[in-house]
Design an enzyme around this catalytic site. Structure first.
Site, mmCIF file in Angstrom:
data_model
loop_
_atom_site.group_PDB
_atom_site.id
_atom_site.type_symbol
_atom_site.label_atom_id
_atom_site.label_comp_id
_atom_site.label_asym_id
_atom_site.label_seq_id
_atom_site.Cartn_x
_atom_site.Cartn_y
_atom_site.Cartn_z
ATOM 1 C CG HIS A 1 -7.558 31.553 -13.234
ATOM 2 N ND1 HIS A 1 -7.983 30.750 -12.205
ATOM 3 C CD2 HIS A 1 -8.451 32.565 -13.325
ATOM 4 C CE1 HIS A 1 -9.093 31.262 -11.695
ATOM 5 N NE2 HIS A 1 -9.406 32.352 -12.357
ATOM 6 C CG ASP B 1 -17.352 34.175 -15.527
ATOM 7 O OD1 ASP B 1 -18.300 33.990 -14.762
ATOM 8 O OD2 ASP B 1 -16.203 33.760 -15.297
#
Length: 283
Positions: A37, A153
């Site tokens: 992140h 993803d």
């Protein structure tokens, strides 16, 4: 560091930024932040004046309610980690379910030109309706110039690009490389829930992907898939849910290789009751 729990207060600040011609980057997360992140936030800061990080465990994208309940919620630790990147140029939006959905906690229904029916869509009922719903709402609240998503993803990334195209949302969607631990395991908030035994076994997933990439140079997709399945049959701690080689544009499984197309291998594996996904570019 500014932390908002209310969309109307955040909107006032965004309006100020826009009035002063400041570029706004956006990193949507479900919290339990890790270095993957942070790499998205750092990329955002290199291309924008400020970056909004949303921290929201979205109920509509979980087909498994137990997974929703168990999903880690670590806001204080997340804020502390974000402060290591910047205290004044990172803004946190950590809304309640009510702030996002009011009293209507359900997904909008989407069609993403069939992207939603492949892989994760086939195994997780309604998942991408939930993803589309929350990302669209967050884009409407944050109104970013650019938004950053990890390629772990990859299917989600392609679907969000399609969402932006279909709804004419004025944001540039940027995919960022998968961030991995030193042993190759793709970083994920779910990794914190792995037992020591399963954590030690999990790097096997990336090892198999790398070998599959090499094999794909000389063998058919069918042969590579059969080889991968055999390897997992010999690995008692990891259960293969799927291994699919797909066209990166359509996400449809490859039937016959073409030199004019690009392919990616996608994998989903259970380590105990923790589901891990990963992928790798093949050509």
């Amino acid at each position: 560091m500014k932390i908002f729990h209310n969309k109307s207060e955040l909107s006032h600040l965004i309006d100020e930024f826009k009035a002063n011609n400041k570029a706004v980057g956006f990193v949507p997360t479900m919290g339990a932040l890790h270095n993957g992140h942070l790499s998205l936030v750092e990329k955002g800061l290199s291309e924008n004046d400020v970056v909004v990080v949303s921290i929201f465990v979205n109920p509509t994208q979980f087909d498994n309610k137990e997974d929703l309940i168990k999903y880690p919620r670590t806001l204080d630790a997340d804020v502390k980690l974000l402060k290591t990147v910047s205290t004044d140029k990172v803004i946190v939006y950590a809304p309640s379910v009510e702030d996002i959905y009011n009293d209507d906690v359900q997904s909008q229904s989407f069609k993403f030109d069939g992207l939603e029916n492949e892989m994760e869509g086939a195994f997780r009922d309604g998942h991408f309706d939930g993803v589309g719903t929350i990302v669209k709402r967050l884009f409407e609240i944050v109104i970013p110039n650019r938004a950053y998503f990890g390629e772990k993803d990859f299917q989600q990334l392609q679907i969000i690009k399609k969402l932006v195209e279909l709804y004419h949302i004025p944001v540039k969607v940027i995919g960022c490389p998968i961030h991995r631990a030193k042993d190759g395991l793709a970083m994920s908030s779910r990794n914190t829930r792995l037992s020591e035994e399963h954590r030690n076994a999990a790097p096997f997933i990336y090892k198999i992907l790398k070998t599959a990439k090499t094999k794909f140079g000389t063998k058919s997709a069918k042969k590579v898939k059969e080889w991968v399945e055999k390897q997992f049959n010999k690995q008692p701690l990891l259960e293969l849910e799927y291994f699919i080689i797909a066209d990166t544009k359509t996400l449809k499984p490859v039937k016959r290789k073409s030199t004019k197309k690009t392919y990616r291998a996608f994998i989903a594996v259970y380590a105990g009751d923790i589901r891990l996904i990963d992928n790798i570019a093949l050509n």
